[in-house]
Write a protein that holds these residues in place. Structure first.
Motif, short mmCIF file in Angstrom:
data_model
loop_
_atom_site.label_atom_id
_atom_site.label_comp_id
_atom_site.label_asym_id
_atom_site.label_seq_id
_atom_site.Cartn_x
_atom_site.Cartn_y
_atom_site.Cartn_z
N GLU A 56 0.83 -1.19 0.00
CA GLU A 56 0.00 0.00 0.00
C GLU A 56 0.87 1.25 0.00
O GLU A 56 2.02 1.23 0.43
N ARG A 57 0.27 2.33 -0.46
CA ARG A 57 0.96 3.61 -0.43
C ARG A 57 1.12 4.05 1.02
O ARG A 57 0.16 4.03 1.79
N GLU A 58 2.33 4.47 1.37
CA GLU A 58 2.59 4.83 2.76
C GLU A 58 3.17 6.24 2.86
O GLU A 58 3.82 6.74 1.95
N PHE A 59 2.93 6.82 4.02
CA PHE A 59 3.42 8.16 4.31
C PHE A 59 4.93 8.16 4.47
O PHE A 59 5.50 7.23 5.06
N VAL A 60 5.57 9.23 3.97
CA VAL A 60 7.02 9.38 4.12
C VAL A 60 7.35 10.64 4.93
O VAL A 60 8.04 10.58 5.93
N ASN A 118 7.02 23.45 10.21
CA ASN A 118 6.79 22.14 10.82
C ASN A 118 6.96 21.04 9.79
O ASN A 118 6.46 21.14 8.67
N THR A 119 7.67 20.02 10.20
CA THR A 119 7.84 18.83 9.37
C THR A 119 7.61 17.59 10.21
O THR A 119 7.68 17.63 11.45
N TYR A 120 7.29 16.52 9.54
CA TYR A 120 7.07 15.25 10.24
C TYR A 120 7.47 14.12 9.31
O TYR A 120 7.23 14.19 8.10
N TYR A 121 8.08 13.08 9.90
CA TYR A 121 8.62 11.99 9.10
C TYR A 121 8.15 10.64 9.61
O TYR A 121 7.92 10.45 10.81
N ALA A 122 8.06 9.71 8.69
CA ALA A 122 7.86 8.33 9.08
C ALA A 122 9.12 7.85 9.80
O ALA A 122 10.23 8.28 9.48
N GLY A 146 -5.30 20.78 5.84
CA GLY A 146 -4.91 20.01 7.00
C GLY A 146 -3.42 19.87 7.22
O GLY A 146 -2.60 20.58 6.64
N TRP A 147 -3.11 18.96 8.08
CA TRP A 147 -1.75 18.62 8.50
C TRP A 147 -1.83 17.16 8.92
O TRP A 147 -2.19 16.85 10.04
N SER A 148 -1.54 16.27 7.98
CA SER A 148 -1.89 14.87 8.22
C SER A 148 -0.88 13.93 7.59
O SER A 148 -0.19 14.29 6.62
N ILE A 149 -0.81 12.74 8.14
CA ILE A 149 -0.03 11.66 7.51
C ILE A 149 -0.96 10.70 6.77
O ILE A 149 -0.49 9.73 6.19
#
Length: 122
Positions: A43-47, A56-60, A101-104
């Motif tokens: 499946e497609r996954e968040f990176v 703001n940043t967010y990572y897997a 938004g701001w979502s994974i």
């Protein structure tokens, strides 16, 4: 909004690549932009994701410390710098934009690019 992902290619483990996501049709300077990836049979996954301001940043967890997301709003472009690549990073990488938004969660993103293939050989 049209998104164009580019920069993929065939590299060896330990190498680096920088992906770009260029927007056209409308500025994305006020959009959250995320990178996702999809490996064969998965499946497609968040990176990674970055807020419109870049503040703001967010990572897997799987890429934290190796990948860096950034943006240049003047160029309507978002980047994904990928270092210390591993064979398990092999996938088609997609960028996507989220107006509100701001979502994974990939379901929250409104616009998607066509994807760029990254292949990491061992």
């Amino acid at each position: 909004v049209q998104l164009q992902a580019s920069g993929g290619g065939l590299v060896q483990a330990g190498d680096s690549l920088r992906l770009s996501c260029a927007a056209s049709g409308r500025t994305i300077s006020d959009y959250t932009v995320g990178w996702f990836r999809q490996a064969p049979g998965k499946e497609r996954e968040f990176v990674a994701t970055i807020r419109w301001s870049g503040s703001n940043t967010y990572y897997a967890d799987s890429v934290k410390g190796r990948f860096t997301i950034s943006r240049d709003n003047a160029k309507d472009t978002v980047y994904l710098q990928m270092n210390s690549l591993k064979p398990e990073d092999t996938a088609v990488y997609y960028c996507a934009a989220d107006r509100l938004g701001w979502s994974i969660n990939r379901g929250e993103y409104d616009y998607w690019g066509q994807g760029t293939l990254v292949t990491v050989s061992s």
